[in-house]
Design an enzyme around this catalytic site. Structure first.
Site, short mmCIF file in Angstrom:
data_model
loop_
_atom_site.label_atom_id
_atom_site.label_comp_id
_atom_site.label_asym_id
_atom_site.label_seq_id
_atom_site.Cartn_x
_atom_site.Cartn_y
_atom_site.Cartn_z
N TYR A 179 0.84 -1.20 0.00
CA TYR A 179 0.00 0.00 0.00
C TYR A 179 0.87 1.24 0.00
O TYR A 179 1.93 1.26 0.64
CB TYR A 179 -0.89 0.05 1.25
CG TYR A 179 -2.06 -0.90 1.21
CD1 TYR A 179 -3.26 -0.52 0.63
CD2 TYR A 179 -1.96 -2.17 1.76
CE1 TYR A 179 -4.34 -1.38 0.62
CE2 TYR A 179 -3.04 -3.04 1.74
CZ TYR A 179 -4.23 -2.63 1.17
OH TYR A 179 -5.29 -3.49 1.15
N TYR A 219 -0.23 -9.98 0.42
CA TYR A 219 0.83 -9.48 1.29
C TYR A 219 0.76 -10.13 2.66
O TYR A 219 -0.31 -10.54 3.11
CB TYR A 219 0.78 -7.95 1.41
CG TYR A 219 -0.55 -7.40 1.91
CD1 TYR A 219 -0.82 -7.29 3.26
CD2 TYR A 219 -1.52 -6.97 1.00
CE1 TYR A 219 -2.03 -6.79 3.71
CE2 TYR A 219 -2.73 -6.47 1.44
CZ TYR A 219 -2.98 -6.37 2.80
OH TYR A 219 -4.18 -5.88 3.24
N ARG A 261 -2.73 -11.93 3.43
CA ARG A 261 -4.04 -11.51 2.93
C ARG A 261 -4.19 -11.94 1.48
O ARG A 261 -3.32 -11.68 0.66
CB ARG A 261 -4.19 -9.97 2.96
CG ARG A 261 -4.38 -9.26 4.27
CD ARG A 261 -5.54 -9.66 5.15
NE ARG A 261 -6.80 -10.12 4.58
CZ ARG A 261 -7.77 -9.37 4.09
NH1 ARG A 261 -7.66 -8.07 4.06
NH2 ARG A 261 -8.89 -9.89 3.64
N HIS A 270 -7.02 -8.37 -2.76
CA HIS A 270 -8.36 -7.80 -2.59
C HIS A 270 -8.36 -6.31 -2.92
O HIS A 270 -7.33 -5.65 -2.84
CB HIS A 270 -8.88 -8.00 -1.16
CG HIS A 270 -8.04 -7.32 -0.13
ND1 HIS A 270 -6.89 -7.88 0.38
CD2 HIS A 270 -8.15 -6.11 0.47
CE1 HIS A 270 -6.33 -7.06 1.26
NE2 HIS A 270 -7.07 -5.97 1.33
N HIS A 298 -10.56 -2.89 -1.74
CA HIS A 298 -11.56 -2.35 -0.80
C HIS A 298 -12.60 -1.54 -1.58
O HIS A 298 -12.22 -0.71 -2.42
CB HIS A 298 -10.90 -1.43 0.23
CG HIS A 298 -9.94 -2.13 1.13
ND1 HIS A 298 -10.30 -2.64 2.36
CD2 HIS A 298 -8.61 -2.40 1.00
CE1 HIS A 298 -9.24 -3.19 2.93
NE2 HIS A 298 -8.20 -3.06 2.13
#
Lengths: 183, 244
Positions: free
Chosen positions: B110, B149, B159, B162, B164
């Site tokens: 991110y 990640y 995770r 995905h 959001h």
């Protein structure tokens, strides 16, 4: 019942600040608007630690008690009032919303006291939690929602007067836990 | 002001228990100190709850729905088109409504100071998108397939990839933030956030569908992801015209 099954909720995760905050989010009304005040507060967890990765959203009536929305049966208020506020918490767990006092609304039993609906999103919350802000210097005596809350917990929904507006802290868990609602 | 007896409001029936994750879910450690310990109080759906922000065009920049064109260069990774419809539980499209997304880059990183996963930051990818739904409730994004990640939740926790998603619906009761997953991800079984949804069939509603029709040859794969927010009870007061 609806025919399609809903998409379930998931947490906003720790990086909600990439996608959700807006520069003008905290300003339901522009600075300098007559009668505007700040609602400020801190979000804390069950250990009393501040929550630096939460987001507060607010939704309310305009000062005349209107909504700019087609489902208001009293007619759509087109006052230009956004009525929506959004602010992430900072490193101290604090948020702030600049707004106007919402109007009194009709309810199922008498009138609803002036209130603001609140959503809280955060890492560790798999679904948003919902609460309401009432105001300590307003008449809250006839409000059916407030009356439905156990008396000893009612004050968690009542914002306290401060120098530039009100304070409304959100305690997610534990001592003084904020009352949260099921919709 | 109308007398209370004149308040003919739509109602949004409460969802079954297994339609959402419990707020306290031991597998996802961060819920521990953040879930309310007191029972939720039932909030009657009155004017504030059946209305909601109608956030339209004013919130959108020109390139907000194309995450691959927000910088001078192109981001690394597999280009994808993500499209779908925003509907309510009765199948009505929610039109002209704001959809917001955020995501990691192709390496699962991110663009955030808090992300310490040592995968490179992509200078050409911010990971933030916004779009408006059209008259059919359809939205569309062009982006990059996010990477998986690691995180610290449990031993060797990863995770699944995905994106959001945040949608408003048209009432406060319909506000939803969710995550879109990709078909056949090998990481599902060990992920407590995905598995926080108790019913396996309900979980599948978060997995997008590969959409060959929408792919662009030699340019982008495509995934379809419909988002359904809570329906409202049919009422005798509704206009026939509202039906779709």
């Amino acid at each position: 019942m609806g025919e399609l099954l809903t998409t379930p909720s998931q947490t906003v995760g720790p990086y909600l600040s990439i996608g959700l905050p807006w520069e003008d989010g905290p300003f339901v009304v522009p600075e300098g608007t007559e009668g505007a005040f700040w609602i400020r507060g801190t979000v804390t967890d069950g250990a009393g630690e501040v929550v630096p990765d939460a987001l507060i959203e607010t939704w309310q009536a305009d000062p005349q008690g209107g909504f700019d929305h087609p489902d208001d049966p009293r007619g759509r208020a087109e006052s230009g009032f956004r009525a929506f506020g959004r602010c992430p918490t900072d490193e101290n767990g604090e948020y702030r919303i600049l707004t106007l006092l919402p109007g009194v609304l009709p309810g199922e039993q008498g009138q609803q006291a002036r209130h603001i609906d609140v959503s809280v999103f955060a890492r560790g919350l798999l679904n948003r939690v919902v609460t309401r802000i009432y105001f300590e210097d307003q008449d809250n005596s006839g409000d059916a929602v407030l009356a439905s809350v156990p008396a000893e917990r009612r004050d968690t929904l009542v914002a306290k007067k401060t120098e530039d507006g009100y304070r409304f802290d959100v305690r997610l868990q534990g001592k003084g836990e904020t009352v949260f609602f099921a919709l | 002001m109308a007398a209370p007896t004149d308040l003919r409001l739509p109602r949004y029936p409460r969802e079954p228990e297994d339609a959402n994750a419990p707020l306290d879910f031991a597998g996802y450690r961060s819920t521990k100190l953040r879930h309310p310990s007191q029972p939720l109080v039932l909030l009657p759906q009155m004017l504030t709850e059946v209305t909601g922000p109608l956030l339209g065009p004013g919130r959108l920049g020109e390139l907000d729905n194309d995450l691959t064109r927000q910088h001078d260069g192109e981001p690394q990774g597999q280009r994808i088109i993500v499209t779908g419809r925003l509907l309510d539980g009765d199948g009505r499209p929610i039109r002209n409504s704001l959809v917001e997304i955020w995501q990691a880059n192709a390496g699962g990183r991110y663009r955030h100071t808090g992300d310490r996963w040592p995968s490179p930051i992509d200078p050409n990818f911010s990971g933030l998108g916004r779009a408006l739904t059209d008259d059919d409730g359809r939205y569309e994004f062009t982006t990059i397939k996010p990477g998986a990640y690691p995180w610290k939740n449990h031993d060797n926790a990863w995770r699944p990839a995905h994106i959001h998603f945040s949608v408003f619906g048209s009432a406060f009761t319909q506000r939803l933030v969710t995550q879109m997953y990709f078909p056949e991800d090998p990481l599902f079984y060990q992920d407590p956030i995905f598995n926080s949804i108790p019913d396996e069939k309900v979980r599948q509603r978060m997995i997008s569908r590969f959409n060959l029709e929408r792919t662009v040859p030699e340019w982008a794969l495509a995934f379809d992801f419909d988002i359904v927010v809570r329906g409202r009870e049919q009422s005798v007061f509704e206009d026939e015209e509202d039906e779709d």
